[in-house]
Motif scaffolding. Structure first.
Motif, PDB file in Angstrom:
ATOM      1  N   LYS A   2       6.702 -15.255 -13.563  1.00 27.13           N
ATOM      2  CA  LYS A   2       6.555 -16.007 -12.325  1.00 27.13           C
ATOM      3  C   LYS A   2       6.455 -17.491 -12.653  1.00 27.13           C
ATOM      4  N   ASP A  44      -0.278 -10.244  -4.865  1.00 27.77           N
ATOM      5  CA  ASP A  44       1.181 -10.198  -4.939  1.00 27.77           C
ATOM      6  C   ASP A  44       1.654 -10.088  -6.388  1.00 27.77           C
ATOM      7  N   ALA A  45       0.960 -10.783  -7.296  1.00 25.69           N
ATOM      8  CA  ALA A  45       1.329 -10.721  -8.714  1.00 25.69           C
ATOM      9  C   ALA A  45       1.118  -9.305  -9.254  1.00 25.69           C
ATOM     10  N   ASN A  47       1.187  -6.532  -7.541  1.00 31.81           N
ATOM     11  CA  ASN A  47       2.212  -5.672  -6.956  1.00 31.81           C
ATOM     12  C   ASN A  47       3.558  -5.855  -7.640  1.00 31.81           C
ATOM     13  N   GLU A  48       3.865  -7.095  -7.982  1.00 31.81           N
ATOM     14  CA  GLU A  48       5.143  -7.386  -8.638  1.00 31.81           C
ATOM     15  C   GLU A  48       5.192  -6.792 -10.049  1.00 31.81           C
TER      16      GLU A  48
END
Length: 261
Positions: A2, A44-45, A47-48
């Protein structure tokens, strides 16, 4: 990986992943800068990254929003992976609660660990102030202090409370002695993440950190070949001489050279 050098996440392969928290902990509504970490961005991280069995979280943070920090800590606790926190520079305020949530906490020997009572900025009358003080005390005992007790149930709670009252900055060895971390590692080359604005929130910032912005950075002295310098100056003189001989009025960008003696 990311994007961003402060809040980053990457998959290391073999179901192993890493997340860096190298900035302030903020609520999502106040996540204006790339370096900030919110509970939403952390979720979100995770989940990614998907299905991982090992998760490393590297911390170099001055702390920030209590509720966001507690939410991140709970996500780490609830994650099915084996979790390890590495304090690479600074874990201060609510960042220490995040650190305490991992299965194993490592701390570089040249890092700092700061604990204090929950605090806020507030405007209101005396009744409002009393209500806010009661709320802060409840948050402090039920969330912040409890995270340290959960990490080390045998910790001296009275001594811990006194350290939080006085805003205490701990070395890696001191944090280890209190049972707040599990292992001290060799020094790493990461500067503690704290700005002058952030330092003003605290009362007992160590001189080693408070002097960071005041000390001039010593740049290496480069050696210059005299012959090369002489030739460069000769070329500049020739260019200046040629410019002076031009009948057309020089452009504005050449005025600097024409005014040199």
């Amino acid at each position: 990986m990311k994007k961003g050098k402060y809040f980053t996440m990457k998959n290391l392969g073999d179901k192993k992943a890493s997340i860096d928290i190298f900035g302030e902990i903020v609520s999502e509504d106040y996540r204006w800068y790339e370096e900030d970490t919110s509970a939403v961005s952390f979720r979100d991280a995770l989940n990614e990254l998907g299905d991982v069995s090992e998760l490393e979280i590297h911390i170099n943070s001055p702390g920030g929003d209590v509720f966001s920090g507690v939410a991140i800590a709970n996500m780490i606790k609830q994650h099915p992976a084996k979790t390890s926190v590495y304090i690479d520079g600074l874990a201060a305020s609510i960042a220490t609660t995040i650190a305490s949530s991992a299965d194993h906490v490592y701390m570089a020997s040249n890092s700092m660990y700061m604990i204090h009572n929950a605090m806020t900025g507030f405007y209101g009358n005396h009744n409002d102030m009393r209500k806010v003080a009661d709320t802060l005390e409840h948050l402090n005992n039920s969330m912040v202090k409890q995270s340290y007790i959960d990490k080390n149930p045998a910790i001296d709670v009275e001594a811990l409370s006194a350290m939080m009252d006085n805003e205490t900055w701990l070395s890696a060895s001191e944090a280890f002695a209190l049972g707040l971390i599990d292992e001290v590692l060799q020094p790493v080359q990461v500067a503690a993440s704290i700005t002058k604005e952030q330092m003003e929130r605290f009362n007992n910032v160590p001189k080693a950190l408070s002097a960071v912005d005041d000390e001039p950075i010593q740049q290496p002295v480069a050696s210059i070949d005299k012959e090369y310098l002489d030739n460069a100056l000769a070329m500049i003189r020739e260019e200046m001489k040629a410019l002076k001989q031009v009948e057309e009025k020089p452009k504005a960008k050449n005025n600097f050279f024409l005014n040199l003696n």
